[in-house]
Each structure stands twice: as structure tokens, then as C-alpha cells.
Scaffold this active site. Sequence first.
Site, PDB file in Angstrom:
ATOM      1  N   HIS A 124       0.851  -1.202   0.000  1.00  0.00           N
ATOM      2  CA  HIS A 124       0.000   0.000   0.000  1.00  0.00           C
ATOM      3  C   HIS A 124       0.877   1.239   0.000  1.00  0.00           C
ATOM      4  CE1 HIS A 124       0.046   1.630   4.203  1.00  0.00           C
ATOM      5  NE2 HIS A 124       0.232   0.377   4.584  1.00  0.00           N
ATOM      6  N   ASP A 136       5.704   2.935   7.126  1.00  0.00           N
ATOM      7  CA  ASP A 136       4.348   2.444   6.817  1.00  0.00           C
ATOM      8  C   ASP A 136       3.685   3.359   5.798  1.00  0.00           C
ATOM      9  OD1 ASP A 136       1.906   1.186   6.822  1.00  0.00           O
ATOM     10  OD2 ASP A 136       1.300   1.928   8.786  1.00  0.00           O
ATOM     11  N   GLU A 170      -5.426   1.902   1.968  1.00  0.00           N
ATOM     12  CA  GLU A 170      -5.254   0.778   2.897  1.00  0.00           C
ATOM     13  C   GLU A 170      -5.555   1.215   4.314  1.00  0.00           C
ATOM     14  OE1 GLU A 170      -3.214  -1.957   5.770  1.00  0.00           O
ATOM     15  OE2 GLU A 170      -2.910   0.181   5.479  1.00  0.00           O
ATOM     16  N   HIS A 291       2.299   5.162  12.615  1.00  0.00           N
ATOM     17  CA  HIS A 291       1.155   6.066  12.411  1.00  0.00           C
ATOM     18  C   HIS A 291       1.347   7.430  13.062  1.00  0.00           C
ATOM     19  CE1 HIS A 291      -2.008   2.864  11.035  1.00  0.00           C
ATOM     20  NE2 HIS A 291      -0.940   2.926  10.266  1.00  0.00           N
ATOM     21  N   ASP A 310      16.295  -7.966  -0.261  1.00  0.00           N
ATOM     22  CA  ASP A 310      16.947  -9.091  -0.937  1.00  0.00           C
ATOM     23  C   ASP A 310      16.073 -10.349  -0.883  1.00  0.00           C
ATOM     24  OD1 ASP A 310      19.071  -7.457  -1.545  1.00  0.00           O
ATOM     25  OD2 ASP A 310      20.315  -8.125   0.128  1.00  0.00           O
TER      26      ASP A 310
HETATM   27  N1  DPN Z   1      -0.814  -1.540   7.675  1.00  0.00           N
HETATM   28  C1  DPN Z   1      -0.681  -1.320   9.066  1.00  0.00           C
HETATM   29  C2  DPN Z   1      -1.978  -1.432   9.753  1.00  0.00           C
HETATM   30  O1  DPN Z   1      -2.922  -1.795   9.115  1.00  0.00           O
HETATM   31  O2  DPN Z   1      -2.074  -1.107  10.908  1.00  0.00           O
HETATM   32  C3  DPN Z   1       0.425  -2.084   9.757  1.00  0.00           C
HETATM   33  C4  DPN Z   1       0.520  -3.543   9.628  1.00  0.00           C
HETATM   34  C5  DPN Z   1       1.144  -4.107   8.538  1.00  0.00           C
HETATM   35  C6  DPN Z   1       0.076  -4.372  10.616  1.00  0.00           C
HETATM   36  C7  DPN Z   1       1.315  -5.466   8.435  1.00  0.00           C
HETATM   37  C8  DPN Z   1       0.233  -5.727  10.527  1.00  0.00           C
HETATM   38  C9  DPN Z   1       0.855  -6.258   9.414  1.00  0.00           C
HETATM   39 ZN    ZN Z   2       0.652  -0.266   6.539  1.00  0.00          ZN
END
Ligand code: DPN
Ligand code: ZN
Length: 321
Positions: A124, A136, A170, A291, A310
Site C-alpha cells: 500500500h 508504513d 489501505e 502512524h 533481498d
Molecule cells: N498496515 C498497518 C496497519 O494496518 O495497521 C500495519 C501492519 C502491517 C500491521 C502489516 C500488521 C501487518
Molecule cells: Zn501499513
Amino acid sequence: MKKRTRISLASAAALGLAAGGLGIAQATATTAPSQPRAEAPDIPVEKVQGHLSELQKIAEANGGHRAHGSEGYKASIDYIKKELDAAGFTTKVEEFDGQGAKGYNLVADWKGGDEAKTVMAGAHLDSVEEGPGINDNGSGSATLLQTALAVSEGKYEPGKHLRFAWWGGEELGLLGSSAYVKGLSDDEKSKISGYLNFDMTGSPNPGYFVYDSAKEPEGSKAIQDSLTASLKEGKVEAEPQDINGRSDHAAFSEAGIANGGIFSGAEETKSQEQADKWGGKAGEAFDPCYHSTCDTTENIDEKALNTNADAIAKSVWELSK
Ligand code: DPN
Ligand code: ZN
């Protein structure tokens, strides 16, 4: 007669691979001008960092974030698309309606391979509104971009068809990936042999997690095993983790598509045992800036970013052979 021709062509190809320098090998070279790379390359981490710097700049120029519905998100899409177009991918920006705002997914196909066996890899690209979203999920997005560029640079000719995707929305509930999967016919779904997800791969106090396939559709175990083995080659002992619905693989999972992924940890705390195994600080979050405003280019562990990149390239190659 026909059959004989086929046999000799096959042996010529086999010889061409096995014995360079023979006349036959030269014949092979004429049909494929520069030698396609059969193995995954080492992904240069400085290139991945370069993409992260661009995403950081985009956030700074657009109110400090790259969230769904914002200029910063659209600029992120434009950046990734331009890189892929220049590398010879067929790209498509797919719009979706995401809670009143226009959302965008970017889908990039690499020519060739068996489309009835398509391997997809996605990340995402949107951040939350609180910050630039570099770990993130600039990390997964930039790594995936560099992996795609490596496919192009290596003139990789996978047996299966390869498709990369960057998802929007996402952070608001897997909006982009859900819209994409919803838009697929049953036939199109059946042609996706696996989906790999990369969401947070450079956490500053990193963990090394591979999505647990136990409750996932058939075929997911092979993805888990490949990612675990690829990390092992990078000298990391990964742990399986049940990610549930927390990232875009869930949209594929619900459609019965084999899936998996790599994750370096978010708000959860690293245990002493994990710190002994992976280094870093026990009792602290894998990503204390999860976040938040401080999820900047400073919020990346370069070694984790590199090791995961990798491993990701290795498995993308291997699973699409
Ligand atoms: N994408 C984030 C979330 O939805 O809070 C972080 C996350 C990624 C959490 C992958 C768990 C696994
Ligand atoms: Zn995320």
C-alpha cells in the site's frame, strides 16, 4: 518430422544454457540478444533509500503526509508510475471510490510469462494523515518498486506472469485492494496463483515476520516457506505471524487466493527473546513512530530494509520461475 524438430530445439536450448562457447549457445544468444538474468539480484539498498527520500519530499511538499484523497498520495502514484514506465512496464492507474474521495491503485504488468499463472506482489502506497508514512508503507512500496526495476534491468523472463500493484486507501480499511479484487471475474481470480504483500519492511527496532499460512488458502504455505527460506539466506531466522486482516493480502485471502508476506513489526513490543535473536531493544515497540509524525526517513533500519529487500526479490523470482 515435426516431433524431431522439437526435440532438437529443446536440446539446443538445454545445451545453450549448460555449455557457453558452443555454436549452439550462440544461436540461443541471437534469439535473446542480451542474456536474461535467471537469479534474483542483490537489491541495492541505497536505491530503495532513494525512493524513500522522494516519498518524504512528496509528503513535505503536500502538508506532511501522503494519505488517501490527498495531493501527496496522487504525487506518490505519479512518482512510482514514471519509474515503471521508463523501465518498460505496462502500467494502469485504476480509480476507485473511497469513502467519498477518489482513490487510485497502480497496477504494473511485466510482459511475458503464463498469464494463467500470474504472480502478484503488492504494497500500500498511502500513509495516514498523521505523517509521511515512510516505514508504513514507503518501505514496502519502495522495495517493491526496486524489485520491479530489477526485473527490468535483469531482463527477467519468468515462466509465470508477473504483476506488481500499489494500493490506495489501505489505512482506511483496505479500500484499494478490496476494490481491485472485487473488480476481478472468477476467471481472473483463478489465474492469480499467489499474492505477496509487503507492508512495513524497515522498522527501526525490527522484527522479522513472515505471514503465517495456517488459516490461509491452499498454496499459501509455499509462499511462507519461500519467504522464510529467502530470509534465512540473508542470515535471519524469521518468525511466523498471523497478520489477520491487517493488510492488503486479506482482500486476496477472502477471494481464496494463496498469499503471504513479510513484516518488520509495528506498535507491538519486542520481547527479550526476539532482541537476543535479532538485536535491537527488548521492551520497546518495533516501530515507535507507527502512524505518527515521526515516521520519516529517519524511522528506517537500513539493515532490515536491505535484508528484506533481498529476500523479497529472491522469492519474487523463485515463485514466478
Ligand atoms: N498496515 C498497518 C496497519 O494496518 O495497521 C500495519 C501492519 C502491517 C500491521 C502489516 C500488521 C501487518
Ligand atoms: Zn501499513
